[in-house]
Design a protein around this motif. Structure first.
Motif, PDB file in Angstrom:
ATOM      1  N   ALA A 196       3.796   5.607  13.756  1.00  0.00           N
ATOM      2  CA  ALA A 196       2.505   5.408  14.416  1.00  0.00           C
ATOM      3  C   ALA A 196       2.342   3.966  14.884  1.00  0.00           C
ATOM      4  O   ALA A 196       1.825   3.714  15.986  1.00  0.00           O
ATOM      5  N   VAL A 197       2.796   3.007  14.081  1.00  0.00           N
ATOM      6  CA  VAL A 197       2.708   1.600  14.473  1.00  0.00           C
ATOM      7  C   VAL A 197       3.537   1.335  15.730  1.00  0.00           C
ATOM      8  O   VAL A 197       3.113   0.595  16.629  1.00  0.00           O
ATOM      9  N   SER A 198       4.712   1.941  15.804  1.00  0.00           N
ATOM     10  CA  SER A 198       5.552   1.775  16.999  1.00  0.00           C
ATOM     11  C   SER A 198       4.854   2.328  18.241  1.00  0.00           C
ATOM     12  O   SER A 198       4.902   1.716  19.322  1.00  0.00           O
ATOM     13  N   LEU A 199       4.180   3.463  18.097  1.00  0.00           N
ATOM     14  CA  LEU A 199       3.457   4.046  19.234  1.00  0.00           C
ATOM     15  C   LEU A 199       2.228   3.223  19.595  1.00  0.00           C
ATOM     16  O   LEU A 199       1.851   3.142  20.773  1.00  0.00           O
ATOM     17  N   VAL A 200       1.597   2.603  18.597  1.00  0.00           N
ATOM     18  CA  VAL A 200       0.501   1.674  18.900  1.00  0.00           C
ATOM     19  C   VAL A 200       1.013   0.570  19.818  1.00  0.00           C
ATOM     20  O   VAL A 200       0.354   0.169  20.783  1.00  0.00           O
ATOM     21  N   GLY A 201       2.218   0.063  19.522  1.00  0.00           N
ATOM     22  CA  GLY A 201       2.818  -0.958  20.371  1.00  0.00           C
ATOM     23  C   GLY A 201       3.026  -0.486  21.798  1.00  0.00           C
ATOM     24  O   GLY A 201       2.812  -1.243  22.751  1.00  0.00           O
ATOM     25  N   VAL A 202       3.427   0.785  21.971  1.00  0.00           N
ATOM     26  CA  VAL A 202       3.645   1.323  23.319  1.00  0.00           C
ATOM     27  C   VAL A 202       2.375   1.237  24.159  1.00  0.00           C
ATOM     28  O   VAL A 202       2.418   0.861  25.345  1.00  0.00           O
ATOM     29  N   PHE A 203       1.233   1.558  23.553  1.00  0.00           N
ATOM     30  CA  PHE A 203      -0.013   1.584  24.335  1.00  0.00           C
ATOM     31  C   PHE A 203      -0.716   0.233  24.395  1.00  0.00           C
ATOM     32  O   PHE A 203      -1.500  -0.018  25.311  1.00  0.00           O
ATOM     33  N   LEU A 204      -0.437  -0.642  23.435  1.00  0.00           N
ATOM     34  CA  LEU A 204      -0.953  -2.008  23.539  1.00  0.00           C
ATOM     35  C   LEU A 204      -0.175  -2.812  24.579  1.00  0.00           C
ATOM     36  O   LEU A 204      -0.722  -3.707  25.228  1.00  0.00           O
TER      37      LEU A 204
ATOM     38  N   VAL B 142       0.826  -1.220   0.000  1.00  0.00           N
ATOM     39  CA  VAL B 142       0.000   0.000   0.000  1.00  0.00           C
ATOM     40  C   VAL B 142       0.851   1.258   0.000  1.00  0.00           C
ATOM     41  O   VAL B 142       0.531   2.231  -0.688  1.00  0.00           O
ATOM     42  N   ARG B 143       1.937   1.276   0.753  1.00  0.00           N
ATOM     43  CA  ARG B 143       2.766   2.486   0.880  1.00  0.00           C
ATOM     44  C   ARG B 143       4.000   2.442  -0.014  1.00  0.00           C
ATOM     45  O   ARG B 143       4.790   3.384  -0.018  1.00  0.00           O
ATOM     46  N   GLY B 144       4.194   1.352  -0.753  1.00  0.00           N
ATOM     47  CA  GLY B 144       5.319   1.283  -1.677  1.00  0.00           C
ATOM     48  C   GLY B 144       6.671   1.164  -1.024  1.00  0.00           C
ATOM     49  O   GLY B 144       7.693   1.551  -1.607  1.00  0.00           O
ATOM     50  N   ALA B 145       6.727   0.612   0.179  1.00  0.00           N
ATOM     51  CA  ALA B 145       8.002   0.454   0.879  1.00  0.00           C
ATOM     52  C   ALA B 145       8.790  -0.710   0.288  1.00  0.00           C
ATOM     53  O   ALA B 145       8.243  -1.570  -0.411  1.00  0.00           O
ATOM     54  N   GLY B 146      10.091  -0.762   0.589  1.00  0.00           N
ATOM     55  CA  GLY B 146      10.946  -1.844   0.127  1.00  0.00           C
ATOM     56  C   GLY B 146      11.036  -2.952   1.152  1.00  0.00           C
ATOM     57  O   GLY B 146      10.314  -2.961   2.155  1.00  0.00           O
TER      58      GLY B 146
ATOM     59  N   VAL C 260      -2.951   8.376   6.776  1.00  0.00           N
ATOM     60  CA  VAL C 260      -1.794   9.202   6.408  1.00  0.00           C
ATOM     61  C   VAL C 260      -0.951   8.440   5.391  1.00  0.00           C
ATOM     62  O   VAL C 260      -0.383   7.391   5.711  1.00  0.00           O
ATOM     63  N   PRO C 261      -0.851   8.930   4.156  1.00  0.00           N
ATOM     64  CA  PRO C 261      -0.148   8.197   3.080  1.00  0.00           C
ATOM     65  C   PRO C 261       1.368   8.368   3.158  1.00  0.00           C
ATOM     66  O   PRO C 261       1.998   8.915   2.251  1.00  0.00           O
ATOM     67  N   SER C 262       1.945   7.910   4.234  1.00  0.00           N
ATOM     68  CA  SER C 262       3.386   8.072   4.415  1.00  0.00           C
ATOM     69  C   SER C 262       3.950   6.809   5.056  1.00  0.00           C
ATOM     70  O   SER C 262       3.448   6.341   6.088  1.00  0.00           O
ATOM     71  N   PHE C 263       4.994   6.266   4.461  1.00  0.00           N
ATOM     72  CA  PHE C 263       5.639   5.079   5.029  1.00  0.00           C
ATOM     73  C   PHE C 263       6.257   5.400   6.383  1.00  0.00           C
ATOM     74  O   PHE C 263       6.070   4.668   7.366  1.00  0.00           O
ATOM     75  N   ILE C 264       6.994   6.522   6.465  1.00  0.00           N
ATOM     76  CA  ILE C 264       7.652   6.891   7.728  1.00  0.00           C
ATOM     77  C   ILE C 264       6.612   7.174   8.809  1.00  0.00           C
ATOM     78  O   ILE C 264       6.724   6.695   9.943  1.00  0.00           O
ATOM     79  N   GLY C 265       5.577   7.962   8.454  1.00  0.00           N
ATOM     80  CA  GLY C 265       4.533   8.270   9.425  1.00  0.00           C
ATOM     81  C   GLY C 265       3.829   7.023   9.916  1.00  0.00           C
ATOM     82  O   GLY C 265       3.546   6.880  11.117  1.00  0.00           O
TER      83      GLY C 265
END
Length: 484
Positions: free
Chosen positions: A396-404, A313-317, A387-392
């Motif tokens: 955000a996924v890392s912060l989701v982990g903090v609160f999960l 979806v985000r075109g990452a490598g 948010v259409p950004s790989f870095i963003g």
């Protein structure tokens, strides 16, 4: 890690009688005969006082020696179970970076490759049954080693990359392994009488550390010709796990292991019905089991599919596999860094403090703070979605982990408060096994939906699953349920 075991000698360490010694939930007191000796020495000093004091000094030295031995054994035991949870996290963190490679090697669709999660769930459910039926019969130490041995067998099958049916079938052993060791390790820490909430947070932080490290290694292997050799590294750690658990616990019962660190035996059941039937009669066990299922399903779905989502979806490598490490690293950090909030249970209002010149706090508590974590995690998941950004998205996924992260230790801590102590080990076994089944079933459902509608549907599905957390948490009883 400071661990304060109790003394089993009957006389506490050489401290003033007015200052009780902190232990694992037990505070030994000086016996009456010892107090009389002190009074006699103070009231009638004589040359023979040294003879009176001699036994006291000997007893104090013996008690100090026992305390040192208890501390050493406690650290060794905690270290062993933390290592087993590290490997559980290592196993769960492996799938995400390797799934795209599995699809290419085995020419498998999302639906077919998701079968590894289904087969894992079968192992988790079987492991939950094993925990309930065999814990009292075979004991903590034997089950821990049995689980570790199954893990060795699983990685031995996976390392040479056999045909897909055999490769997928080996995940049954992985599920059985994690179900048994996760339940037994949680039961051990929840049974501690002193500071068990802190040790639960540390235990599950070790799980997060394993899940953080594994994608860093798996991402490298995913780009190599011999991609399945990642499981050789896992095999080496699993063999070490068998050795450590065998030497540390020596196939002992849980009560025997706790006695070695100076903890007195807990309550025992006087009920006519078997522990299995008593556990199944508790509403709190079933509610917490469903909560564990939803939580583990969300956690492993994010860890398992976020790499594929960012690539498609985000075109990452291929380096997108490191995002899985960021997610599980967030889980590890959240379980340690937020302990103060879970334990202290209050947040200061600095603005009101400056206006009214008073200490004003918002009372949170372990039960309410989970609602705050859910709201923050869901908000961040919307960021990943829109948010259409790989870095963003990766941040955000890392912060989701903090609160999960803190949610699972909080759930286990809650279990120890609402379930009778003699049923704690079996109850945690059922809850953890049921939850681990969710970590396989829900990622499979995610893959099945993605095979029909595309990987974009992962984010709305995850948000819908998170919305179930507060509903299930509200149904957990506030006090222990009576067994009729």
């Amino acid at each position: 890690m400071e661990f304060s075991p109790l003394s089993t000698s009957g006389i506490g360490p050489a401290t003033p009688a007015t200052e009780p010694v902190k232990t694992l939930g037990f505070e030994p007191s000086l016996p009456a005969t010892h107090n009389e000796l002190i009074m006699m020495t103070n009231l009638n000093p004589s040359p023979s006082a040294s003879a009176v004091n001699a036994p006291e000094n000997n007893d104090s030295a013996s008690s100090s020696h026992d305390s040192s031995a208890h501390i050493l054994r406690a650290r060794l035991q905690l270290g062993a179970i933390c290592w087993s949870l590290f490997l559980a996290g290592w196993n769960d963190g492996t799938s995400g970076p390797l799934i795209p490679r599995m699809q290419r090697v085995y020419h498998a669709s999302f639906l077919i490759v998701s079968l590894v999660f289904v087969i894992s769930s079968m192992g988790f459910i079987f492991g939950a049954a094993v925990n309930m039926h065999w814990t009292d019969k075979h004991g903590f130490g034997r089950l821990m080693v049995l689980g570790a041995a199954c893990q060795v067998a699983a990685y031995s099958i996976q390392a040479p990359a056999p045909p897909f049916p055999l490769f997928a079938a080996s995940f049954f052993l992985n599920g059985l392994t994690i179900s048994i060791q996760n339940a037994q390790a949680n039961a051990y820490v929840a049974s501690l009488r002193f500071n068990s909430e802190m040790y639960l947070g540390m235990l599950h932080a070790c799980y997060g550390a394993g899940a953080l490290c594994s994608p860093l290694v798996a991402t490298q292997f995913a780009q190599m010709d011999h991609w399945s050799f990642h499981y050789l590294a896992s095999l080496g750690m699993a063999v070490l796990n068998v050795i450590v658990l065998t030497l540390t616990f020596r196939f002992r019962l849980l009560s025997e292991c706790l006695a070695l660190i100076g903890q007195a035996p807990g309550d025992t059941s006087t009920h006519d019905r078997s522990n299995f039937r008593q556990i199944l009669s508790l509403k709190s066990v079933h509610v917490l089991g469903f909560f564990a299922l939803m939580y583990a399903g969300v956690e492993v779905s994010i860890g398992g599919w976020i790499t594929t989502y960012l690539i498609d979806v985000r075109g990452a490598g291929p380096s997108a596999g490191y995002t899985t490490s960021g997610f599980f690293g967030g889980i590890m950090i959240g379980r340690v860094a937020l302990l103060w909030l879970n334990k202290k249970g209050r947040i200061p209002f600095e603005i009101l403090h400056s206006v009214f010149h008073a200490d004003l706090f918002l009372q949170i508590g372990e039960r309410r703070v989970l609602y705050l974590y859910v709201a923050l995690a869901m908000s961040l998941e919307f960021v990943v979605w829109f948010v259409p950004s790989f870095i963003g998205g990766a941040v955000a996924v890392s912060l989701v982990g903090v609160f999960l992260g803190p949610m699972y230790p909080i759930m286990i801590s809650r279990t120890s408060q609402v379930v009778p102590r003699w049923l704690l080990s079996g109850s945690i076994g059922w809850i953890a096994g049921f939850g681990q089944a969710g970590s396989a079933i829900l990622p499979f459902i995610t893959g099945a939906i993605a095979s029909k509608t595309g990987i974009r549907t992962v984010q709305p599905l995850l948000i819908s699953l998170m919305a179930m957390f507060p509903i299930l948490w509200a149904l957990v009883p506030n006090s222990p349920q009576r067994i009729d």
